[in-house]
Design a protein around this motif. Sequence first.
Motif, PDB file in Angstrom:
ATOM      1  N   UNK A 169     -54.473  74.592  64.137  1.00 31.55           N
ATOM      2  CA  UNK A 169     -53.542  74.429  63.017  1.00 31.55           C
ATOM      3  C   UNK A 169     -52.464  75.507  63.056  1.00 31.55           C
ATOM      4  N   UNK A 170     -52.861  76.732  63.425  1.00 34.06           N
ATOM      5  CA  UNK A 170     -51.877  77.816  63.536  1.00 34.06           C
ATOM      6  C   UNK A 170     -50.882  77.499  64.652  1.00 34.06           C
ATOM      7  N   UNK A 171     -51.373  76.883  65.725  1.00 32.73           N
ATOM      8  CA  UNK A 171     -50.490  76.507  66.818  1.00 32.73           C
ATOM      9  C   UNK A 171     -49.490  75.448  66.382  1.00 32.73           C
ATOM     10  N   UNK A 172     -49.926  74.486  65.583  1.00 32.91           N
ATOM     11  CA  UNK A 172     -49.017  73.451  65.085  1.00 32.91           C
ATOM     12  C   UNK A 172     -47.946  74.061  64.184  1.00 32.91           C
ATOM     13  N   UNK A 173     -48.351  75.016  63.363  1.00 36.94           N
ATOM     14  CA  UNK A 173     -47.375  75.675  62.494  1.00 36.94           C
ATOM     15  C   UNK A 173     -46.339  76.438  63.317  1.00 36.94           C
ATOM     16  N   UNK A 174     -46.814  77.134  64.355  1.00 36.40           N
ATOM     17  CA  UNK A 174     -45.916  77.875  65.233  1.00 36.40           C
ATOM     18  C   UNK A 174     -44.970  76.927  65.954  1.00 36.40           C
ATOM     19  N   UNK A 175     -45.471  75.775  66.401  1.00 33.68           N
ATOM     20  CA  UNK A 175     -44.638  74.798  67.103  1.00 33.68           C
ATOM     21  C   UNK A 175     -43.562  74.232  66.181  1.00 33.68           C
TER      22      UNK A 175
END
Length: 218
Positions: A70-76
């Motif tokens: 989820x953190x990766x999706x937010x960063x993307x």
Amino acid sequence: MSIRHGLLALLERGPRYGSQLRTEFESRTGATWPLNVGQVYTTLGRLERDGLVTQDGEDLAGHALYVITDAGRSELKAWFRRPVDRTSPPRDELAIKLAMAVGAPGVDIREVIQSQRRHTIKAMQDYTRLKAQALEAVPADRHEVAWLLVLEQLIFQTEAEARWLDHCEARLIRLSLLPEPDGRPADGPVRNPSESPAESDRPGLADARSSDTPQSGR
């Protein structure tokens, strides 16, 4: 180039292993910026360290699969919204070369410019041919759209470089750092260095463009 965010974008589509990510990255960009597997796994390790991806089992062949968090999706999402920073432009070898050539003893600046211009126009012609091939493939393979966009950026870039080289030559003539092309000193009026010369002054440039090649400023 953000390999980090490129890998996140690919992982958004589902679990992937390292060499698969490399193949898909190069396919999407037409291998314009090739990666090696070690570079991919190093980046994956950093993404995992930062909590942006995690390992999630293996495929049938035993490859470790990575998934985006989820953190990766937010960063993307933040990356897609954030403009590319231009306050610290990357070093440009050609700009550095011309800057160093000015006043350098024994260096023919005009030959430096002309040599690069020939190379740039040849590259533009090559990109234009590849673009024509990509346009033919797009109806059957929508993934070709990504490669088409990269090609068009390269065409814009090489066209701008050719115009900049013309501008450099005109600027140096105006400043009396270069003689006129026929060997006369630059003591007469020359074209405004802020304007690009006519395309007819640049042999081969018109041939480098197809009828739908993007034009600067249009």
